[in-house]
Motif scaffolding. Structure first.
Motif, PDB file in Angstrom:
ATOM      1  N   LEU A  55      17.558  73.742  49.032  1.00  0.00           N
ATOM      2  CA  LEU A  55      17.472  72.592  48.625  1.00  0.00           C
ATOM      3  C   LEU A  55      15.967  72.201  47.956  1.00  0.00           C
ATOM      4  N   VAL A  56      15.108  72.627  48.795  1.00  0.00           N
ATOM      5  CA  VAL A  56      13.456  72.135  48.774  1.00  0.00           C
ATOM      6  C   VAL A  56      13.266  73.340  47.601  1.00  0.00           C
ATOM      7  N   THR A  57      13.606  74.524  47.821  1.00  0.00           N
ATOM      8  CA  THR A  57      12.960  75.523  46.728  1.00  0.00           C
ATOM      9  C   THR A  57      13.597  75.166  45.348  1.00  0.00           C
ATOM     10  N   ARG A  58      14.790  74.577  45.297  1.00  0.00           N
ATOM     11  CA  ARG A  58      15.346  74.206  43.990  1.00  0.00           C
ATOM     12  C   ARG A  58      14.682  72.829  43.242  1.00  0.00           C
ATOM     13  N   ALA A  59      14.340  71.947  44.337  1.00  0.00           N
ATOM     14  CA  ALA A  59      13.686  70.707  43.918  1.00  0.00           C
ATOM     15  C   ALA A  59      12.365  71.054  43.302  1.00  0.00           C
ATOM     16  N   VAL A  60      11.618  72.018  44.032  1.00  0.00           N
ATOM     17  CA  VAL A  60      10.218  72.452  43.523  1.00  0.00           C
ATOM     18  C   VAL A  60      10.445  73.124  42.514  1.00  0.00           C
ATOM     19  N   ARG A  61      11.456  73.676  41.858  1.00  0.00           N
ATOM     20  CA  ARG A  61      11.508  74.558  40.773  1.00  0.00           C
ATOM     21  C   ARG A  61      11.813  73.634  39.711  1.00  0.00           C
ATOM     22  N   GLU A  62      12.806  72.574  40.057  1.00  0.00           N
ATOM     23  CA  GLU A  62      12.889  71.522  39.082  1.00  0.00           C
ATOM     24  C   GLU A  62      11.446  70.920  38.562  1.00  0.00           C
ATOM     25  N   ALA A  63      10.824  70.258  39.719  1.00  0.00           N
ATOM     26  CA  ALA A  63       9.396  69.817  39.425  1.00  0.00           C
ATOM     27  C   ALA A  63       8.445  70.602  38.455  1.00  0.00           C
ATOM     28  N   GLN A  64       8.502  71.948  38.847  1.00  0.00           N
ATOM     29  CA  GLN A  64       7.779  72.787  38.051  1.00  0.00           C
ATOM     30  C   GLN A  64       8.285  72.828  36.541  1.00  0.00           C
ATOM     31  N   ALA A  65       9.529  72.649  36.217  1.00  0.00           N
ATOM     32  CA  ALA A  65      10.011  72.394  34.879  1.00  0.00           C
ATOM     33  C   ALA A  65       9.615  71.273  34.299  1.00  0.00           C
ATOM     34  N   MET A  66       9.721  70.152  35.090  1.00  0.00           N
ATOM     35  CA  MET A  66       9.314  68.788  34.865  1.00  0.00           C
ATOM     36  C   MET A  66       7.643  68.810  34.320  1.00  0.00           C
ATOM     37  N   ALA A  67       6.896  69.580  35.090  1.00  0.00           N
ATOM     38  CA  ALA A  67       5.393  69.472  34.756  1.00  0.00           C
ATOM     39  C   ALA A  67       5.053  69.997  33.500  1.00  0.00           C
ATOM     40  N   ARG A  68       6.083  70.838  32.718  1.00  0.00           N
ATOM     41  CA  ARG A  68       5.743  71.078  31.656  1.00  0.00           C
ATOM     42  C   ARG A  68       5.847  70.346  30.249  1.00  0.00           C
ATOM     43  N   LEU A  69       6.541  69.192  30.798  1.00  0.00           N
ATOM     44  CA  LEU A  69       6.899  68.072  29.826  1.00  0.00           C
ATOM     45  C   LEU A  69       5.656  67.125  29.661  1.00  0.00           C
ATOM     46  N   ARG A  70       4.812  67.740  28.723  1.00  0.00           N
ATOM     47  CA  ARG A  70       3.685  66.811  28.412  1.00  0.00           C
ATOM     48  C   ARG A  70       3.725  66.045  27.201  1.00  0.00           C
ATOM     49  N   HIS A  71       3.999  64.786  27.513  1.00  0.00           N
ATOM     50  CA  HIS A  71       4.383  64.035  26.340  1.00  0.00           C
ATOM     51  C   HIS A  71       3.999  62.367  26.764  1.00  0.00           C
ATOM     52  N   PRO A  72       3.194  61.764  25.778  1.00  0.00           N
ATOM     53  CA  PRO A  72       3.019  60.276  26.254  1.00  0.00           C
ATOM     54  C   PRO A  72       4.443  59.313  26.580  1.00  0.00           C
ATOM     55  N   GLY A  73       5.591  59.796  26.001  1.00  0.00           N
ATOM     56  CA  GLY A  73       6.647  58.992  26.421  1.00  0.00           C
ATOM     57  C   GLY A  73       7.378  59.504  27.651  1.00  0.00           C
ATOM     58  N   ILE A  74       6.947  60.510  28.343  1.00  0.00           N
ATOM     59  CA  ILE A  74       7.378  60.951  29.598  1.00  0.00           C
ATOM     60  C   ILE A  74       6.531  60.591  30.750  1.00  0.00           C
ATOM     61  N   VAL A  75       7.030  60.128  31.896  1.00  0.00           N
ATOM     62  CA  VAL A  75       6.061  60.042  33.057  1.00  0.00           C
ATOM     63  C   VAL A  75       5.388  61.251  33.491  1.00  0.00           C
ATOM     64  N   ALA A  76       4.284  61.232  33.757  1.00  0.00           N
ATOM     65  CA  ALA A  76       3.543  62.578  34.014  1.00  0.00           C
ATOM     66  C   ALA A  76       3.695  62.893  35.538  1.00  0.00           C
ATOM     67  N   LEU A  77       3.802  64.219  35.740  1.00  0.00           N
ATOM     68  CA  LEU A  77       3.963  64.513  37.018  1.00  0.00           C
ATOM     69  C   LEU A  77       2.711  65.400  37.349  1.00  0.00           C
ATOM     70  N   HIS A  78       1.973  64.919  38.485  1.00  0.00           N
ATOM     71  CA  HIS A  78       0.711  65.357  38.745  1.00  0.00           C
ATOM     72  C   HIS A  78       0.788  66.777  39.710  1.00  0.00           C
ATOM     73  N   ASP A  79       1.620  66.328  40.654  1.00  0.00           N
ATOM     74  CA  ASP A  79       1.533  67.410  42.000  1.00  0.00           C
ATOM     75  C   ASP A  79       2.765  67.371  42.485  1.00  0.00           C
ATOM     76  N   VAL A  80       3.153  68.582  43.512  1.00  0.00           N
ATOM     77  CA  VAL A  80       4.327  68.471  44.249  1.00  0.00           C
ATOM     78  C   VAL A  80       3.787  69.021  45.569  1.00  0.00           C
ATOM     79  N   VAL A  81       3.965  68.131  46.693  1.00  0.00           N
ATOM     80  CA  VAL A  81       3.901  68.602  48.036  1.00  0.00           C
ATOM     81  C   VAL A  81       5.002  68.880  48.912  1.00  0.00           C
ATOM     82  N   VAL A  82       5.287  69.832  49.687  1.00  0.00           N
ATOM     83  CA  VAL A  82       6.192  70.027  50.464  1.00  0.00           C
ATOM     84  C   VAL A  82       5.642  69.536  51.862  1.00  0.00           C
ATOM     85  N   GLU A  83       6.062  68.653  52.515  1.00  0.00           N
ATOM     86  CA  GLU A  83       5.734  68.299  53.909  1.00  0.00           C
ATOM     87  C   GLU A  83       6.824  67.476  54.585  1.00  0.00           C
TER      88      GLU A  83
END
Length: 501
Positions: A55-83
């Motif tokens: 599940l952690v691996t899948r969540a990081v993968r989804e976050a990586q896909a989200m990080a590619r969404l660069r648009h002023p109408g989409i909340v920007a994802l800056h970083d992903v931390v696994v702790e």
């Protein structure tokens, strides 16, 4: 609250909201000296190490896909931390309020304003669709109107990338009833047209102040599958009906919808809608069995509202436990003037001051040096507390209990009673409270001198989670007096809920 640091640079300050999948924190990026929002994703308990890792691996993968969404109408994802064996998403911090909160406070939007909001959201969705991402939870609570005028689509927590399952997809209904497209309720994976339908349902709320399909979760699902879209007056009525067409192929092209919305936003007339199939009528027969299963599942966990009821609805099960609260209400009515006067030791009790934040609507009764506060809470995945199910309320209550058990100090303030600058307060042990709601816990806060200044009680009644706080800066009340005042306030609010039913 100072609750630790992530990756050596993100200092958690205080929680902004909580939901079934985690908690959102206000944090500071100490490396870049800026405030950010951090979403802590909590994973289900009782998982094996392999399940947790997957599940952690899948969540990081989804976050990586989200990080590619660069648009002023989409909340920007800056970083992903696994702790701490779970992922934390570091996002831009937005200041403002959601569309749901805006409509709830100010009422329906003028058509031109709603059209601009809709166009901005749809352009953000089209950018996501171009990257193979579906949002799958477009609703007023996930459309954020910033103080600077931006319209931002938030919470891609259940977004789906083409060809992949998602972190939250466990054979459950994904999304918010009343805002889920009919094809997805029928068990289909959906696509960009499903997000367009959800945007239409969101615009209906913006323009009328009410959802297209009301009632309990089961009622909203059943109506989506069996009833035509309610007719809506105004210049955008035909457009909303078109984008909420039952058949995905009958919905207009998103590019045309953006053009039409921009034209109305500029003060023009709605262009002629492209010809297509019957746009509002649901199928007469042939629905998949899974749709009926969703209706049955929702009915099993949500008590149906009584037809024609006003205010909020409280039904009884076998004359005992409370049923579901399904219609919004004024939380300031949960405490009467006499009760407030007795608690605050005054013959001239203050009137309740309504407010709201990411956690839900609240009301405060402040005086100089003392006050009572009450909040009806929701999770981050639900538009308002009245849309919570008993299961989601139970998870929220458990999350709040875990949170307060884990963190033993807060930076506390209440400007209305005179505490304008945050003071460090220490939490007493969290304890179970009996005799109120279906489950409850309480604790107290002690100020810098070690004297008790505030007592809090959290309780769950059916599908509602309520927090109650009593505070005094006076040296006269004993610690027991303060505890009892908070308990009496909680009991009074619970009686108001039960009596109104």
């Amino acid at each position: 609250m100072s609750a630790g640091r992530l990756a050596g640079r993100y200092s958690l300050v205080r929680p902004l909201g909580a939901g079934g999948m985690g908690k959102v924190w206000l944090a500071r990026d100490e490396m870049l000296d800026r405030e950010v929002a951090v979403k802590e994703l909590t994973l289900p308990e009782g998982m094996s190490d392999k399940e947790r890792h997957d599940l952690v691996t899948r969540a990081v993968r989804e976050a990586q896909a989200m990080a590619r969404l660069r648009h002023p109408g989409i909340v920007a994802l800056h970083d992903v931390v696994v702790e701490q064996e779970r992922p934390w998403l570091v996002m831009e911090l937005l200041r403002g309020r959601t569309l749901a909160e805006t409509v709830r406070e100010f009422g329906p939007m003028p058509p031109a304003h709603a059209a601009r909001v809709g166009a901005d959201v749809l352009e953000a969705l089209m950018a996501a669709h171009a990257q193979g991402m579906q949002h799958r939870d477009v609703k007023p609570g996930n459309v954020f109107l910033t103080e600077s005028g931006r319209v931002v689509l938030t919470d891609f927590g259940i977004a789906r990338q083409e060809g992949q399952a998602t972190l939250t997809e466990q054979g459950l209904m994904i999304g918010s009833p009343g805002f889920i497209a009919p094809e997805r309720l029928e068990g289909q994976p959906g696509g960009p047209a499903a997000d367009l339908w959800s945007l239409g349902a969101t615009l209906h709320v913006a323009l009328t102040g009410a959802p297209a399909y009301e009632g309990s979760a089961a009622q909203r699902i059943r109506a989506t599958l069996t009833q035509p879209v309610p007719a809506m007056r105004g210049p955008l009525g035909p457009l909303v009906a078109a984008v909420m067409a039952y058949q995905p192929a009958a919905r207009p092209d998103p590019r045309w919808v953006v053009h039409a919305l921009r034209q109305v936003a500029a003060g023009g007339a709605l262009p002629q809608i492209p010809a297509g199939a019957e746009v509002t009528a649901p199928r007469a027969a042939g629905r998949r069995g899974r749709a009926r299963l969703w209706i049955a599942a929702a009915a099993a966990v949500v008590v149906l509202a009584a037809a024609g009821a006003t205010g909020f609805v409280l039904m009884n099960r076998d004359g005992g436990a409370a049923g579901a609260f399904t219609v919004p209400m004024d939380v300031c009515t949960l405490m009467g003037g006499q009760e407030v006067g007795r608690l605050l030791l005054t013959q001239s009790p203050p009137k309740g001051v309504p407010d709201s934040d990411e956690i839900g609507p609240k009301c405060g009764w402040p005086l100089a040096g003392t006050g009572v506060g009450l909040q009806v809470q929701k999770d981050s995945d639900t538009v308002d507390p009245w849309s919570m199910t008993e299961d989601s309320a139970r998870r929220l209550f458990q999350n709040q209990h875990r949170y307060w058990t884990k963190y033993d100090s807060v930076d506390w303030s209440w400007p209305e009673i005179g505490v304008k600058q945050p003071m460090r307060a220490v939490r007493t042990p969290v304890r179970q409270v009996t005799g109120i709601g279906e489950e409850a816990f309480g604790f107290e806060l002690k100020g810098p001198t070690g004297r008790m200044i505030s007592a809090l009680v959290y309780y769950r009644l059916a599908n509602l989670v309520v927090s109650v706080e009593y505070t005094t800066l006076s040296d006269k009340p004993t610690d027991e007096n303060i505890k009892q005042a908070a308990l009496k306030a909680a009991q009074a609010s619970e009686r108001a809920l039960r009596d109104a039913g």
